[in-house]
Write an enzyme that holds these catalytic residues in place. Structure first.
Site, PDB file in Angstrom:
ATOM      1  N   ASN A 194       0.915  -1.265   0.328  1.00  0.00           N
ATOM      2  CA  ASN A 194       0.045   0.061   0.162  1.00  0.00           C
ATOM      3  C   ASN A 194       1.032   1.220  -0.015  1.00  0.00           C
ATOM      4  O   ASN A 194       2.016   1.062  -0.120  1.00  0.00           O
ATOM      5  CB  ASN A 194      -1.102  -0.254   1.314  1.00  0.00           C
ATOM      6  CG  ASN A 194      -0.214   0.020   2.508  1.00  0.00           C
ATOM      7  OD1 ASN A 194       0.615   0.667   2.821  1.00  0.00           O
ATOM      8  ND2 ASN A 194      -0.390  -1.125   3.350  1.00  0.00           N
TER       9      ASN A 194
ATOM     10  N   LYS B  76       8.044 -17.520 -10.584  1.00  0.00           N
ATOM     11  CA  LYS B  76       7.318 -16.239 -11.226  1.00  0.00           C
ATOM     12  C   LYS B  76       6.258 -16.656 -12.046  1.00  0.00           C
ATOM     13  O   LYS B  76       6.501 -17.430 -13.220  1.00  0.00           O
ATOM     14  CB  LYS B  76       8.453 -15.535 -12.201  1.00  0.00           C
ATOM     15  CG  LYS B  76       8.175 -14.029 -12.488  1.00  0.00           C
ATOM     16  CD  LYS B  76       9.212 -13.435 -13.228  1.00  0.00           C
ATOM     17  CE  LYS B  76       8.777 -12.386 -13.913  1.00  0.00           C
ATOM     18  NZ  LYS B  76       9.513 -11.896 -15.135  1.00  0.00           N
TER      19      LYS B  76
END
Ligand code: CTP
Length: 409
Positions: free
Chosen positions: A214, A293
């Protein structure tokens, strides 16, 4: 007579303004409060008041020059500015001219006072005094905002008779007012307290390289840690991801994910008297982060709720004082009341992100503080350092906090 600044070492910087005469009285008040004071005067200040006046009242040599001629002030040590910068618990500059404000903001070091300030790492209080147009000048206001964001305290000038012969804003605040600010900045009333502060945002792994996070910068939490340190507390900071530098003089524990933050906080909470939970902990983490990934055109991720760390710590509360944070945009009172009870907080500081200049990424904030009885106060838009002082001062007036202060060893 002695008072609330007993044993404090204060460096008083005097710059060139007519209000320099009021600094003579300020010096007297500081001495009456029990502080040891050394004075640094700029060349312009000496046009208004003689060093001898400050020397007599401070009972210390007045420092004026970066490089002094033999036998003159300033010749004693080639690094006098470094020695002077190491000495004080607090620096006050009163009056502060627009020029000195600009120098502090720009990091200039071209005379003794500005050099000392640039080499000094503790709290600084500025008491500006100038003509009203110079005060309103955008450059001056921008400089002050920058300094506020860096932790400088500004005692705003008042309206009244200016040396220019009319009434306007720009008069230096009265010495009594400056003393009030000085006392909040360098009081050591938290000296027996162990304060734990959580700061910044957390990261939740999506795969080995990507995270959910955030926009929390860490500014508000660091300002609180610094304010508690200034009041003499032993401060431990458990930090997540931040975008600003941590304050000096606090113990730092670095964490990354909400799980790591929870573990560190639970360990430290046991040894703390006060918890300030300013971190923006992720409410969700990834249900099954990928070990490799992720590639491909689309990607669906399932999120699960994280542990509410504050609620968990609330269950271990004992006699500790807990300050929680919240971000609410509607039904603020009802939601906050529920949170106070559920998370066992003594105070909740509510950010309203809809207010311009408040909450994430800004150097300013506007908060409303609640206790179990309801709203205590709203701060309006202020620097995060000022807000931090208000939050601690509000805590200080709570009965539960006072009990901890009495019982703390
Ligand atoms: N908090 C926490 N653990 C979490 C989430 C939040 O400890 N997993 C803490 C925060 O540090 C903050 C307070 O709880 O002190 C915020 O509470 P929260 O319930 O998340 O409130 P809001 O962010 O205001 O939003 P909402 O009620 O919508 O969740």
């Amino acid at each position: 007579m002695t008072g609330g600044l007993e044993g404090k070492r204060i460096l008083l910087g005097v710059t060139g303004g007519i209000a320099a005469y009021k600094s003579v009285y300020l010096l007297r008040l500081l001495r009456n409060e029990g502080a040891a004071v050394k004075v640094v005067m700029t060349e312009a200040a000496r046009e208004f008041v003689t060093p001898l006046t400050f020397e007599t009242l401070s009972e210390n040599k007045v420092h004026t020059r970066l490089f002094g001629a033999e036998g003159e002030p300033g010749d004693e040590s080639p690094v006098e500015h470094v020695d002077l910068a190491k000495w004080p618990d607090l620096v006050i500059v009163a009056p502060t001219t627009a020029n000195t404000i600009a120098k502090c903001a720009g990091g200039a070091a071209d005379d003794l006072l500005s050099t000392v300030i640039s080499a000094y790492e503790g709290p600084v209080v500025l008491a500006p005094a100038m003509n009203d147009a110079m005060w309103r000048n955008k450059a001056t206001q921008d400089n002050l905002r920058q300094l506020g964001a860096r932790g400088f305290r500004v005692v705003p000038p008042e309206s009244g008779d200016l040396a220019c012969g009319y009434e306007a804003e720009g008069r230096m605040a009265e010495p009594e007012k400056i003393i009030e600010h000085v006392k909040t900045v360098c009081s050591s009333d938290f000296s027996k307290l162990r304060v734990l502060v959580s700061v910044g945002g957390t990261e939740e792994d999506l795969d080995p390289v990507r995270v959910i996070t955030n926009r929390s910068s860490g500014r508000m939490g660091f300002a609180l840690a610094e304010a508690a340190r200034n009041r003499g507390a032993r401060v431990t900071v458990v930090m997540g991801r931040v975008f600003v530098r941590p304050p000096i003089g606090v113990r730092l524990i670095e964490t990354r994910t909400s799980a790591e933050m929870s573990e560190a906080l639970k360990k430290e909470f046991v040894e703390s008297d006060v918890l300030i939970m300013a971190a923006a902990v992720s409410d969700y983490s990834v249900a099954s982060p990928s070990a490799q990934k992720i590639k491909g055109d689309t990607w669906t991720v399932e999120l699960t709720r994280t542990e509410d760390i504050l609620e968990s710590l609330g269950k271990m509360k004992g006699k500790r004082f807990i300050i929680g944070f919240a971000l609410e945009t509607e039904n603020i009172k009802a939601n906050t009341e529920k949170k106070l009870a559920k998370k066992k907080c003594d105070l909740i500081v509510v950010n309203n992100p809809l207010e311009k200049g408040a909450a994430f990424e800004h150097e300013t904030n506007a908060v409303t503080i609640y206790n179990a009885e309801g709203e205590v106060l709203s701060t309006g838009l202020k620097s995060k350092h000022e807000i931090a002082d208000i939050i601690l001062q509000t805590a200080r007036t709570e009965k539960a906090f006072q009990k901890i202060l009495v019982e703390a060893r």
